[in-house]
Design an enzyme around this catalytic site. Structure first.
Site, mmCIF file in Angstrom:
data_model
loop_
_atom_site.group_PDB
_atom_site.id
_atom_site.type_symbol
_atom_site.label_atom_id
_atom_site.label_comp_id
_atom_site.label_asym_id
_atom_site.label_seq_id
_atom_site.Cartn_x
_atom_site.Cartn_y
_atom_site.Cartn_z
ATOM 1 C CG ASP A 144 -5.570 54.182 -20.751
ATOM 2 O OD1 ASP A 144 -6.139 54.889 -21.489
ATOM 3 O OD2 ASP A 144 -5.445 54.107 -19.699
ATOM 4 C CG PHE B 198 0.683 55.305 -9.881
ATOM 5 C CD1 PHE B 198 2.107 56.291 -9.822
ATOM 6 C CD2 PHE B 198 0.787 54.745 -10.864
ATOM 7 C CE1 PHE B 198 3.124 56.498 -10.998
ATOM 8 C CE2 PHE B 198 2.187 54.280 -11.259
ATOM 9 C CZ PHE B 198 3.170 55.279 -11.216
ATOM 10 C CG HIS C 31 1.105 55.207 -14.727
ATOM 11 N ND1 HIS C 31 0.687 53.982 -14.555
ATOM 12 C CD2 HIS C 31 0.417 55.359 -16.537
ATOM 13 C CE1 HIS C 31 0.209 53.234 -15.026
ATOM 14 N NE2 HIS C 31 0.230 53.580 -16.673
ATOM 15 C CG ASN D 222 -0.994 51.630 -24.495
ATOM 16 O OD1 ASN D 222 -0.274 50.737 -23.611
ATOM 17 N ND2 ASN D 222 -1.694 51.803 -23.349
ATOM 18 C CG MET E 127 1.574 51.580 -5.330
ATOM 19 S SD MET E 127 0.321 51.824 -4.052
ATOM 20 C CE MET E 127 0.494 49.459 -3.940
ATOM 21 C CB SER F 186 10.410 55.170 -10.354
ATOM 22 O OG SER F 186 8.949 54.020 -9.711
ATOM 23 C CG HIS G 273 5.425 50.149 -19.968
ATOM 24 N ND1 HIS G 273 5.561 49.185 -20.023
ATOM 25 C CD2 HIS G 273 3.817 50.472 -20.076
ATOM 26 C CE1 HIS G 273 4.260 48.617 -19.439
ATOM 27 N NE2 HIS G 273 3.434 49.624 -19.628
ATOM 28 C CB ALA H 27 7.359 46.361 -13.120
ATOM 29 C CE LYS I 203 -1.544 51.706 -6.840
ATOM 30 N NZ LYS I 203 -0.683 52.076 -8.660
#
Lengths: 148, 481
Positions: free
Chosen positions: B96, B205, B235, B330, B381, B385, B404, B406, B480
């Site tokens: 990705d 999400f 994201h 990435n 969730m 953050s 970047h 958890a 999500k």
């Protein structure tokens, strides 16, 4: 031909993604079972009907005979590409050639949101922890990890 | 394989050269003893050691505290290779390409939005295609692709998503140079054709949050963050287009790497010289995919703003949306860093890691020159953050890179097993978080317990002296993929 004496594939865990180990009495049978395993990760195969034929064809790269693992990744990525771009699900895979070119087809049907609940959004077959080997019982065994 | 780590201090663990055959440099993991237990549960330490085998790698193969097992490269890994004599690896970016996050500020307070969260999350899930097989209402033409590859987020702004000034607060202004659209295959184009402006699946999400805690009021003031302010985190990445670019080049580079005499412990680490034709082709295609991802996040932001205006029944002016920052997770970038006291051009592969350039760095936007650019670190969730900034020492230690997120601790299957028979949606509702997902299983795979506690991840970064905490954000609701 696949034997009824062994499972065609089993699903394996990785931390962020998912993979499978497939088996077959021949390299082609292993590929076919890996294809079925892939489609089983995408959707519940019990709800997919083999109504249509979707051809799979990839030109030879010259490395295929010496590199069955690379060929397995290519085969699975071909299936993923068709699934992703044509919005179809597979149920049964058949290979007709893996020598000079990769040729085969799968049976399945278009995604029907009223009938199919999709599971994993498989985006690619990777080279990570990839192997094909012959087991003590003379089966071909192959492992592949998918990007989701 | 068990690798013996050398503890350098409470937050740094070295993988000595020789831990796996072919290492050119040591590995360096930023972690504490608690997180290390999770790290030792998968193959990620071995993966860090494997990346130390890359030709031309400089200083060390790095791993952030959110490290977990990826393919070839660990997720949370940072590797810099010499741009003139080293290698470039598509596996060091991942499938990705330019998956990343952006944080959108609003002029709304938590109190003003709380009562309308159901309606807001409902509107977001209706207006933004999510999940497997989701398609947008746009079908890109070849002419669109040409512009997207060359202008990135700017293309989406021209289509009416967001504002021209948004480009000032996107990493690389939302557009990488050095693109060659011809290197993006017809297959990649086909996969991305109807996916621009869609969220995708997996861990992608859109989360409505509020600013719960400010750790540095001075930096928060520069960022325009205040307590109880509602913000939105997005994201997503380059969708099927980026995945196909990676697939195409892994195959090609896997074959080409042999002619350069490269032998690596994992085929997913396949690489070629940065300066080779194949290396240049990959970089130019990856830049195209990265620009597509920025166009995608810009488009998503526009859709989020429209949904908020409708669901909350207010004007765009009252919503007061503006972009705090957008960062890539990435990516590989050619950057100049001080190596052994001298400036050197390196290809910095960040796979599940983000830039964290500090105050004064020329690539930090003008508005953040005094602080460093915001580093956005999503958690899960159910918890929180963070917004951070990089400290000056981060340039020396990690090529200006930070954690970047958890990091997962449960596999997707394990998360499904752990949440069997439970309604994660109801559990989250009980703690004040409204969630909608494309599938129930997708939400269970992404349950909070599937992730490390991001507070601990951030604490390691902070105690290692690499970052400064600015703000903590609490979730109010999410959609999500």
């Amino acid at each position: 031909m696949n034997s009824d004496l062994f499972s065609p594939f089993k699903i394996i865990d990785t931390t962020a993604d998912i993979g499978l180990i497939a088996f077959g009495t021949s390299l082609m049978a292993l590929f076919e079972n890996a294809g079925k395993g892939l489609f089983s990760l995408i959707a519940d195969l019990n709800r997919v009907e083999p109504r249509f034929t979707y051809p799979v064809h990839s030109k030879a790269s010259g490395l295929k005979v010496q590199d069955p693992e690379g060929l397995l990744v290519e085969w699975l990525n071909e299936l993923i590409y068709i699934h992703q771009t044509r919005n179809v699900l597979g149920k049964i895979c058949h290979l007709t050639s893996i020598e000079l070119e990769l040729r085969g087809y799968f049976l399945g049907e278009p995604i029907d949101w009223s009938k199919h609940e999709l599971k994993f959004d498989i985006k690619a077959a990777t080279f990570h922890r990839l192997y094909i080997k012959k087991t003590a019982s003379s089966l071909y065994e192959g492992q592949v990890i998918f990007d989701i | 394989m068990t690798i013996q780590l050398k503890k350098l201090d409470p937050y740094r663990y070295e993988i000595p050269i020789g831990s796996v055959p072919g290492m050119n440099v040591p590995g360096l993991i930023f972690s504490d003893s608690v997180l290390l237990k999770d790290i030792q549960n998968d193959q990620s330490i071995e993966q860090v050691a494997n990346t130390a085998c890359l030709p031309g790698i400089v200083k060390a193969a790095l791993a952030m505290p959110d490290i977990h097992c990826g393919y070839g490269f660990p997720i949370g890994g940072v590797v810099a290779t010499d741009a003139n004599h080293g290698a470039i690896s598509p596996g060091g970016v991942g499938f990705d390409i330019n998956c990343g996050v952006r944080l959108v500020k609003t002029a709304l307070s938590k109190q003003a939005v709380d009562a309308k969260m159901e309606s807001l999350i409902g509107m977001l899930s209706r207006d933004i295609p999510t999940g497997t097989g989701s398609f947008g209402d746009v079908s890109l033409t070849e002419s669109d692709y040409e512009k997207i590859f060359r202008t990135g987020a700017g293309w989406s702004i021209q289509q009416g998503f967001g504002r021209p000034e948004d480009l000032d607060t996107i990493e690389s202004n939302g557009c990488l140079e050095g693109v060659n659209p011809e290197k993006v295959s017809p297959r990649a184009r086909e996969r991305g054709k109807k996916q621009l402006g869609t969220l995708g699946s997996g861990n992608h999400f859109i989360e409505v949050q509020y600013v719960e805690t400010l750790y540095s009021k001075q930096i928060a003031s520069v960022f325009g963050l205040v307590e109880k302010q509602v913000v939105v985190m997005i994201h997503s990445g380059s969708r099927g287009l980026g995945h196909q670019v990676c697939t195409d080049f892994l195959k090609m580079i896997g074959q080409a790497s042999k002619q350069y005499g490269y032998r690596l412990p994992d085929r997913q680490l396949a690489c070629v010289p940065v300066t080779s034709d194949e290396g240049k082709d990959y970089l130019s295609a990856m830049n195209c995919a990265a620009n597509y991802a920025w166009a995608n996040r810009q488009c998503l932001m526009g859709r989020v703003e429209s949904a908020m205006v409708k669901a909350l029944d207010l004007s765009p002016e009252t919503l007061g949306a503006s972009l705090l920052y957008d960062i890539a997770h990435n990516i590989v970038k050619l950057e100049t860093h001080q190596i052994d006291g001298k400036p050197r051009k390196v290809a910095v592969h960040r796979k599940g890691a983000t830039r964290a350039f500090p105050a004064g760095h020329p690539e930090v936007p003008a508005v953040y020159q005094s602080t460093g650019h915001p580093v956005i670190v999503p958690g899960d969730m159910g918890r929180y953050s963070y917004v951070l900034v990089g400290n000056p020492s981060i340039m020396e230690e990690t090529f200006g890179s930070s954690c970047h997120g958890a990091g997962r601790i449960l596999s997707r299957s394990a998360a499904l097993r752990a949440t069997e028979g439970r309604s994660i949606i109801s559990e989250l509702k009980e703690i004040g978080v409204t969630v909608k997902g494309a599938t129930k299983s997708g939400i269970r795979e992404e349950a909070p317990e599937a992730y490390k506690d991001v507070a601990r991840v951030v604490e390691v970064m902070e105690k290692a002296g690499l970052v400064t905490k600015v703000a903590r954000l609490r979730p109010m609701g999410a959609i999500k993929g």
